[in-house]
Design a protein around this motif. Structure first.
Motif, mmCIF file in Angstrom:
data_model
loop_
_atom_site.group_PDB
_atom_site.id
_atom_site.type_symbol
_atom_site.label_atom_id
_atom_site.label_comp_id
_atom_site.label_asym_id
_atom_site.label_seq_id
_atom_site.Cartn_x
_atom_site.Cartn_y
_atom_site.Cartn_z
ATOM 1 N N ASP A 75 7.660 5.176 -0.768
ATOM 2 C CA ASP A 75 6.657 4.633 0.140
ATOM 3 C C ASP A 75 5.658 3.777 -0.638
ATOM 4 O O ASP A 75 5.464 3.952 -1.837
ATOM 5 N N SER A 215 9.464 -0.706 -4.878
ATOM 6 C CA SER A 215 9.510 0.294 -3.805
ATOM 7 C C SER A 215 10.828 0.269 -3.040
ATOM 8 O O SER A 215 11.428 1.313 -2.778
ATOM 9 N N THR A 221 7.482 4.797 -5.884
ATOM 10 C CA THR A 221 6.323 4.903 -4.999
ATOM 11 C C THR A 221 5.155 4.114 -5.573
ATOM 12 O O THR A 221 4.913 4.136 -6.776
ATOM 13 N N LYS A 237 3.563 0.214 3.819
ATOM 14 C CA LYS A 237 4.103 0.761 5.072
ATOM 15 C C LYS A 237 3.090 1.670 5.743
ATOM 16 O O LYS A 237 2.951 1.659 6.970
ATOM 17 N N THR A 238 2.404 2.475 4.963
ATOM 18 C CA THR A 238 1.419 3.408 5.495
ATOM 19 C C THR A 238 0.095 3.201 4.782
ATOM 20 O O THR A 238 0.021 2.479 3.779
#
Length: 421
Positions: A75, A215, A221, A237-238
């Motif tokens: 992530d 990533s 990560t 993404k987050t």
């Protein structure tokens, strides 16, 4: 299968304000006495929230308080917040530069950190020597560095100066070299703090591409801190949003950027009142608001009606040589334009001023916007600057049935004059 590579639980960090070593012996003895009896640190029960704009009433401040989140393998997590929100403190704890006051951090694998420009670089050593030094600090073996040194130098773009002492490098060259070393370390977790703010456009594009490769292609990560919302949205993404040392929002990167630019959800209408922190020697900022013409501040702001931007400010002097300038930013944090009363139709006065700027209907596309406020003296000196001082959202005012309902590209809807013969 559990893919969690980083887990932060009840993480808090407390600091003592003031000069280090002044009046702390009694506190240290008190801590020691509690520790040998197996009791909790007594000073963890006191302290204030990390609000840099308010005057402190306690000797202790919580730089971080009760932070909880998880990151999955592969992530890219964006960490967003204003200056002083606790972002760098969080990264320093994750990188084991400092330890938390309470809570825990559980990780799987090696962490490489790029927290500040040129961290671990020696100014008297050449770029090549600093690659070996910085690589060793980050945990690479000499053989590992030697096999990758040509790739690192090529990526940095500093080939011509690689055997020149780093003290003669610009800040941009230094961060290029530092990023190149960290990016080729091949850690399981790469921690990056605002390094792209220094590099030029070419390097930023290259760095973002490298982080995407790390990533997506290599399944590693990345924890990424930046004030560049476009970079956060394109890379992450987050995300999480920090405010005054607390985690106030978690979600996708788009949701986090929208939340942050909408003033972190702290006001529910298009009107914001300011407190005593905005009372300055020359003036006091009272409020800023946006509304549609004939509507109230509590009504939804629509694109097909004129929009009024209204500021209330008290001047304590005669402000003949002062004017107010705004910078408008889109939801990516990109500057769209600046604007002020260039024709001089309005004249500020001593006392209360309610300055209104009217924006025509159908000028904005729907979306999130934020303002920076500048108060300028003599048309050249900024006596007050506050970025992200106000955020607002413009929504679609409704279109005829059968008309395209999607969002048009861009952020401005120019009204041109057309003719046909």
């Amino acid at each position: 299968m559990n893919q969690t590579i980083l887990k932060v639980e009840n993480l808090s960090k407390q600091y003592r304000l003031g000069k280090i070593g002044t009046g702390t012996l009694s506190h240290d003895l008190n801590r020691w006495w509690h520790a040998i009896r197996g009791k909790e640190d007594p000073y963890l029960k006191i302290g204030e929230a990390n609000d840099r704009s308010n005057k402190a009433t306690s000797d202790y401040v919580w730089a971080l308080q009760d932070i909880n989140f998880e990151v999955q393998k592969g992530d890219v997590l964006g960490i967003i917040g204003k200056n002083g929100a606790g972002k760098s403190t969080l990264l320093k704890i994750l990188s084991r530069v400092t330890s938390p006051s309470t809570g825990s951090v559980k990780t799987r694998g090696r962490i490489a950190s790029l927290l500040e420009v040129g961290t671990g670089f020696h100014p008297e050593m050449t770029g090549r020597e600093n690659i070996f030094l910085n690589g060793a600090i980050l945990g690479m073996t000499k053989r590992e560095i030697a096999t990758k040194i040509d790739e690192i130098i090529s990526f940095s773009g500093c080939e011509r100066y690689i055997d020149t002492p780093v003290k003669r490098y610009s800040s941009g060259m230094t961060v290029r070299l530092a990023f190149a070393v960290a990016a080729h370390l091949e850690p399981e977790i790469l921690v990056i703090d605002e390094v792209l703010a220094v590099g030029d456009a070419e390097f930023q594009k290259k760095a973002i591409g490298k982080m995407q490769d790390i990533s997506k292609g290599e399944g590693r990560t990345v924890l990424f801190v930046s004030h560049n919302m476009a970079a956060v949205k394109s890379l992450c993404k987050t995300g999480i949003v920090l405010e005054n040392g607390r985690l106030t929002f978690q979600g996708t990167s788009e949701e986090c950027v929208g939340y942050y630019l909408n003033d972190s959800g702290t006001h529910t209408s298009n009107f914001k009142k300011y407190d005593e922190n905005y009372a300055k020697e020359l003036f006091t900022l009272n409020s800023i608001g946006v509304k549609n013409v004939t509507k109230s501040f509590n009504d939804t702001l629509v694109e097909n009606l004129g929009i009024e931007l209204i500021i209330s400010i008290d001047f304590k002097i005669i402000p003949d040589n002062y004017h107010i300038t705004y910078h408008l930013y889109n939801e990516l944090g990109e500057a769209l334009f600046s604007f002020y009363d260039s024709k001089g139709d309005t004249k500020l006065k001593m006392g209360t001023n309610q300055l209104t700027c009217t924006i025509p209907a159908d000028f904005f596309q729907s979306g999130n916007y934020s303002l920076a406020l500048f108060i300028i003296k003599d048309k050249r000196t900024a006596v007050f600057v506050e970025r992200d001082i106000f955020g607002f959202t413009v929504v679609d005012g409704g279109r005829e049935l059968g008309v395209y309902m999607g969002r048009e590209p861009g952020f401005i809807r120019p009204q041109f004059k057309w003719s046909v013969q």
